[in-house]
Motif scaffolding. Structure first.
Motif, PDB file in Angstrom:
ATOM      1  N   SER A  71      12.756 -23.177  30.119  1.00  5.72           N
ATOM      2  CA  SER A  71      11.450 -23.565  29.581  1.00  5.72           C
ATOM      3  C   SER A  71      11.525 -23.861  28.087  1.00  5.72           C
ATOM      4  N   THR A  72      12.581 -23.399  27.426  1.00  6.98           N
ATOM      5  CA  THR A  72      12.693 -23.643  25.986  1.00  6.98           C
ATOM      6  C   THR A  72      13.047 -25.093  25.679  1.00  6.98           C
ATOM      7  N   TYR A  73      13.491 -25.854  26.674  1.00  6.36           N
ATOM      8  CA  TYR A  73      13.759 -27.277  26.415  1.00  6.36           C
ATOM      9  C   TYR A  73      12.498 -27.976  25.926  1.00  6.36           C
ATOM     10  N   THR A  74      11.441 -27.878  26.704  1.00  9.37           N
ATOM     11  CA  THR A  74      10.176 -28.493  26.298  1.00  9.37           C
ATOM     12  C   THR A  74       9.614 -27.815  25.053  1.00  9.37           C
ATOM     13  N   ALA A  75       9.701 -26.499  24.992  1.00  8.87           N
ATOM     14  CA  ALA A  75       9.148 -25.767  23.848  1.00  8.87           C
ATOM     15  C   ALA A  75       9.799 -26.198  22.540  1.00  8.87           C
ATOM     16  N   GLU A  76      11.088 -26.513  22.580  1.00  8.36           N
ATOM     17  CA  GLU A  76      11.800 -26.888  21.360  1.00  8.36           C
ATOM     18  C   GLU A  76      11.761 -28.390  21.091  1.00  8.36           C
ATOM     19  N   ARG A  77      11.889 -29.198  22.134  1.00  6.42           N
ATOM     20  CA  ARG A  77      12.036 -30.637  21.906  1.00  6.42           C
ATOM     21  C   ARG A  77      10.715 -31.381  21.803  1.00  6.42           C
ATOM     22  N   THR A 110       5.693 -12.279  24.996  1.00  9.75           N
ATOM     23  CA  THR A 110       6.018 -13.108  26.163  1.00  9.75           C
ATOM     24  C   THR A 110       6.078 -14.583  25.803  1.00  9.75           C
ATOM     25  N   ASN A 111       5.466 -14.979  24.689  1.00  7.78           N
ATOM     26  CA  ASN A 111       5.477 -16.377  24.284  1.00  7.78           C
ATOM     27  C   ASN A 111       6.563 -16.707  23.281  1.00  7.78           C
ATOM     28  N   LYS A 112       7.317 -15.728  22.869  1.00  9.20           N
ATOM     29  CA  LYS A 112       8.352 -15.970  21.877  1.00  9.20           C
ATOM     30  C   LYS A 112       9.602 -16.554  22.540  1.00  9.20           C
ATOM     31  N   ASN A 113      10.338 -17.332  21.781  1.00 15.07           N
ATOM     32  CA  ASN A 113      11.555 -17.965  22.263  1.00 15.07           C
ATOM     33  C   ASN A 113      12.726 -17.009  22.051  1.00 15.07           C
ATOM     34  N   PRO A 114      13.314 -16.476  23.113  1.00 15.23           N
ATOM     35  CA  PRO A 114      14.395 -15.497  22.942  1.00 15.23           C
ATOM     36  C   PRO A 114      15.660 -16.087  22.324  1.00 15.23           C
ATOM     37  N   LEU A 115      15.769 -17.416  22.306  1.00 14.11           N
ATOM     38  CA  LEU A 115      16.935 -18.046  21.686  1.00 14.11           C
ATOM     39  C   LEU A 115      16.841 -18.089  20.177  1.00 14.11           C
ATOM     40  N   GLY A 170      24.651  -3.521  17.303  1.00 16.03           N
ATOM     41  CA  GLY A 170      23.415  -3.384  18.064  1.00 16.03           C
ATOM     42  C   GLY A 170      22.477  -4.564  17.867  1.00 16.03           C
ATOM     43  N   ALA A 171      22.420  -5.084  16.646  1.00 15.91           N
ATOM     44  CA  ALA A 171      21.546  -6.228  16.368  1.00 15.91           C
ATOM     45  C   ALA A 171      22.037  -7.485  17.093  1.00 15.91           C
ATOM     46  N   VAL A 172      23.354  -7.680  17.125  1.00 12.34           N
ATOM     47  CA  VAL A 172      23.913  -8.837  17.842  1.00 12.34           C
ATOM     48  C   VAL A 172      23.690  -8.678  19.337  1.00 12.34           C
ATOM     49  N   LYS A 173      23.925  -7.460  19.841  1.00 11.51           N
ATOM     50  CA  LYS A 173      23.740  -7.199  21.274  1.00 11.51           C
ATOM     51  C   LYS A 173      22.280  -7.433  21.674  1.00 11.51           C
ATOM     52  N   LYS A 174      21.343  -7.052  20.822  1.00 13.64           N
ATOM     53  CA  LYS A 174      19.927  -7.240  21.124  1.00 13.64           C
ATOM     54  C   LYS A 174      19.602  -8.721  21.312  1.00 13.64           C
ATOM     55  N   TYR A 175      20.190  -9.554  20.480  1.00 15.92           N
ATOM     56  CA  TYR A 175      19.937 -10.986  20.607  1.00 15.92           C
ATOM     57  C   TYR A 175      20.416 -11.502  21.953  1.00 15.92           C
ATOM     58  N   PHE A 176      21.645 -11.224  22.315  1.00 17.80           N
ATOM     59  CA  PHE A 176      22.188 -11.739  23.569  1.00 17.80           C
ATOM     60  C   PHE A 176      21.505 -11.108  24.787  1.00 17.80           C
ATOM     61  N   ASP A 177      21.106  -9.848  24.680  1.00 11.95           N
ATOM     62  CA  ASP A 177      20.414  -9.206  25.797  1.00 11.95           C
ATOM     63  C   ASP A 177      19.082  -9.877  26.093  1.00 11.95           C
ATOM     64  N   GLY A 178      18.518 -10.559  25.116  1.00 11.64           N
ATOM     65  CA  GLY A 178      17.214 -11.183  25.296  1.00 11.64           C
ATOM     66  C   GLY A 178      17.211 -12.379  26.232  1.00 11.64           C
ATOM     67  N   PHE A 179      18.384 -12.982  26.494  1.00 17.24           N
ATOM     68  CA  PHE A 179      18.385 -14.174  27.337  1.00 17.24           C
ATOM     69  C   PHE A 179      19.571 -14.289  28.283  1.00 17.24           C
ATOM     70  N   THR A 180      20.541 -13.410  28.195  1.00 19.63           N
ATOM     71  CA  THR A 180      21.690 -13.536  29.091  1.00 19.63           C
ATOM     72  C   THR A 180      21.451 -12.793  30.389  1.00 19.63           C
ATOM     73  N   ALA A 181      22.100 -13.298  31.422  1.00 15.97           N
ATOM     74  CA  ALA A 181      21.882 -12.770  32.767  1.00 15.97           C
ATOM     75  C   ALA A 181      22.578 -11.433  32.954  1.00 15.97           C
TER      76      ALA A 181
END
Length: 584
Positions: free
Chosen positions: A360-366, A420-425, A573-584
């Motif tokens: 969904s971030t494709y449309t949100a960003e582009r 819920t509306n924030k972009n995790p990327l 921990g800060a780096v891990k938090k970022y990746f945890d937000g969008f990785t499977a």
């Protein structure tokens, strides 16, 4: 993940159905680029085009520096760079006298592509098609998709009917994971999906000629030139490959309103465009030795109300999603930006690395980028057609050039306070407390540094190797003697979405050597000793006291996160938090 070979299935009740990972409709530059990136990622693809033969001429002939960075990273820029003309400046003339001249790219941009590349669309398409041919993929012509429905197979959820027009309208059924509509401003895919466009088509027209010319106008072959005089319309000249020149004639919108019968798209002829070009160059001479292409454009700006459909299984890219005038050369660059934003997300979803809802971030960003492209184009096209002075037109270009060259495009997080509306990327995007020059959502600048292993000057991303469909990490270590424990902890942290890690330090090379720090990764250490440690200065805010920062750079070259911590555990921990937000 399936390989590059499509599969075929059949049952007693259904016709033979081919299954493919990606189906692309439209074989212009945008569709061809998408096919190349998908093949590089190891997925199967088919690409269709409704035209019997490629129609190369007269379209996207400007490739901006930011686009070149992305193409180069994907290994697709070499032929274009060796063929095209590099243009450094845009200059304005009145009655043959130079009025102003400005660099195309702002001086503060850090890139080795600080210019505009003028190269014919036929060269861009041929280069991309050749790369596909080397992977045993050919454009299927003339063919198109005439029906799109939900398919019965959850693994290939989009069912299409493909029609081959050359074979007496033979049809076949193709199920795919994703369908990309790259089929231009009159997109049939968009229409089949019932997606509307918003915007306007004006009564303003621009004539264009690609020609071999002879002239005593003494502007260099390194400039795009805007010319006017007291008797003529505004025209622009820019160099092309093989000694060609492209000429735009911006017909005056006020005159067009009064003389609609004479000047409309069907009435403007080649002779009208040539006459106005010759008049605009007075007192210099202009002679046409050969015309390779000419056409008339209707100026307008239109945006699709949606850029995806069918639960993020169908996507619109390029002119199918947004179209504008050719005034600032945004079409192919914005389309390529769409593709580079979208394809890495699709492929990492299919690899099982990131979550599906990230699509969904494709449309949100582009979409915001497309909206801004149209807004800038509207102002520039009106200035050219309204017969403002060429100097005023150049001032408009100067005002917006960071954005139009692509270097200043920034992806922004949701303005909503709802998580819920924030972009995790984009972790921590648009933080008003962060006064750093470079922030989350911006393009990661390709700063000049010194390579520790060789002692030679280089740029940061010259040492990023391997799969471009992966994240990279820049570790800003400052004084490596003090910070090496935190840096080593960060380097030991691994993630399937993360590729190269580069350490950037202000510590002198001899001190690193004598201390024996990170001895096993010399090739990935960069010395930040130019312009008062410009890399650290760009990423550190004035109130930032952390010694180490991890800058996470997305596959499309945008900064996903700038993470820090006062201890090794906080940093990891800060780096891990970022990746945890969008990785499977």
């Amino acid at each position: 993940m399936s390989g590059s070979t499509p599969t075929t299935t059949a049952t007693n009740t259904e016709p033979t159905t081919q299954q493919i990972d990606f189906l692309i409709v439209g074989a212009g530059p945008v569709g061809l680029l998408a096919a190349n990136l998908i093949i590089q990622a190891g997925f199967s693809v088919r690409i269709l085009d409704v035209e019997y033969e490629p129609n190369h001429w007269g379209r996207g002939d400007w490739i901006h520096g930011r686009t070149l960075e992305l193409l180069e990273r994907a290994g697709l820029a070499e032929e274009l760079l060796s063929t095209g003309v590099k243009v450094d400046q845009i200059a304005s003339y009145m009655n043959g006298e130079l009025q102003s001249s400005i660099p195309f790219v702002p001086d503060e941009v850090e890139s080795k592509h600080q210019y505009l590349l003028c190269v014919g669309q036929h060269i861009t398409e041929t280069s991309l098609q050749s790369s596909l041919t080397n992977q045993d993929v050919e454009v299927e012509r003339p063919a198109t998709v005439i029906n799109i429905i939900d398919g019965p197979d959850a693994n290939y959820p989009v069912r299409t009917t493909v029609m081959h027009l050359r074979d007496e309208a033979r049809t076949e059924q193709v199920d795919c994971k994703y369908l990309l509509g790259c089929d231009g401003a009159h997109s049939d895919i968009r229409q089949q999906l019932g997606i509307q466009t918003e915007g306007e088509t004006t009564e303003t027209h621009a004539g264009v000629i690609d020609a071999l010319v002879r002239t005593n106008f003494n502007a260099g072959r390194k400039d795009v030139c805007m010319l006017q005089n007291d008797v003529a319309k505004t025209i622009s000249l820019f160099p092309r490959e093989n000694g060609l020149t492209r000429i735009f004639v911006h017909f005056d919108e006020n005159e067009l309103e009064m003389r609609k019968e004479q000047y409309n798209r069907n009435k403007i002829q080649l002779e009208d465009i040539q006459r106005e070009a010759k008049r605009a160059l007075l007192p210099n001479r202009l002679e046409f030795l050969g015309i390779l292409y000419w056409s008339v454009y209707v100026v307008g700006q239109r945006l699709a109300t949606q850029m995806d459909a069918m639960r993020q299984r169908v996507f619109l890219c390029g002119d199918a999603a947004h179209c504008q005038s050719p005034t600032l050369g945004q079409g192919v660059n914005t389309g390529f930006g769409d593709v580079f934003n979208l394809v890495w997300k699709l492929c990492m979803v299919e690899r099982g690395v990131i979550k599906r809802d990230i699509l969904s971030t494709y449309t949100a960003e582009r979409k915001p980028v497309a909206q801004q492209v149209l807004a800038v184009d509207k102002v520039a096209a009106k200035a050219a057609a309204g017969h403002q002075s060429s100097k005023e037109y150049c001032s408009i270009v100067q005002e917006h050039r960071a954005f139009t060259t692509g270097f200043g495009i920034q992806y922004r997080n949701s303005n909503s306070n709802s998580e819920t509306n924030k972009n995790p990327l984009l972790l921590g995007s648009n933080n008003s407390k962060n006064q750093a020059l470079v922030q989350t959502g911006m393009r990661a600048p390709n700063f000049k540094v010194f390579h520790y292993a060789t002692g030679r000057k280089t740029r940061l991303f010259e040492k990023v190797h391997g799969d471009w469909l992966a994240f990279n990490m820049l570790v800003l270590a400052d004084d490596l003697v003090k910070s090496h424990a935190a840096v080593e902890s960060l380097l030991q942290w691994k993630h399937p979405a993360l590729s190269t890690q580069i350490v950037i330090t202000t510590t002198p090379a001899d001190k690193i050597e004598s201390e024996g720090i990170l001895a096993d990764m010399k090739d990935r250490i960069m010395l930040d000793k130019l312009n008062r440690a410009q890399v650290h200065a760009a990423y550190h805010s004035n109130n930032n006291e952390e010694d180490v920062q991890a800058v996470i750079v997305r596959p499309d070259g945008y900064i996903g996160a700038i993470a820090g911590g006062s201890t090794p555990d906080e940093l990891v921990g800060a780096v891990k938090k970022y990746f945890d937000g969008f990785t499977a």
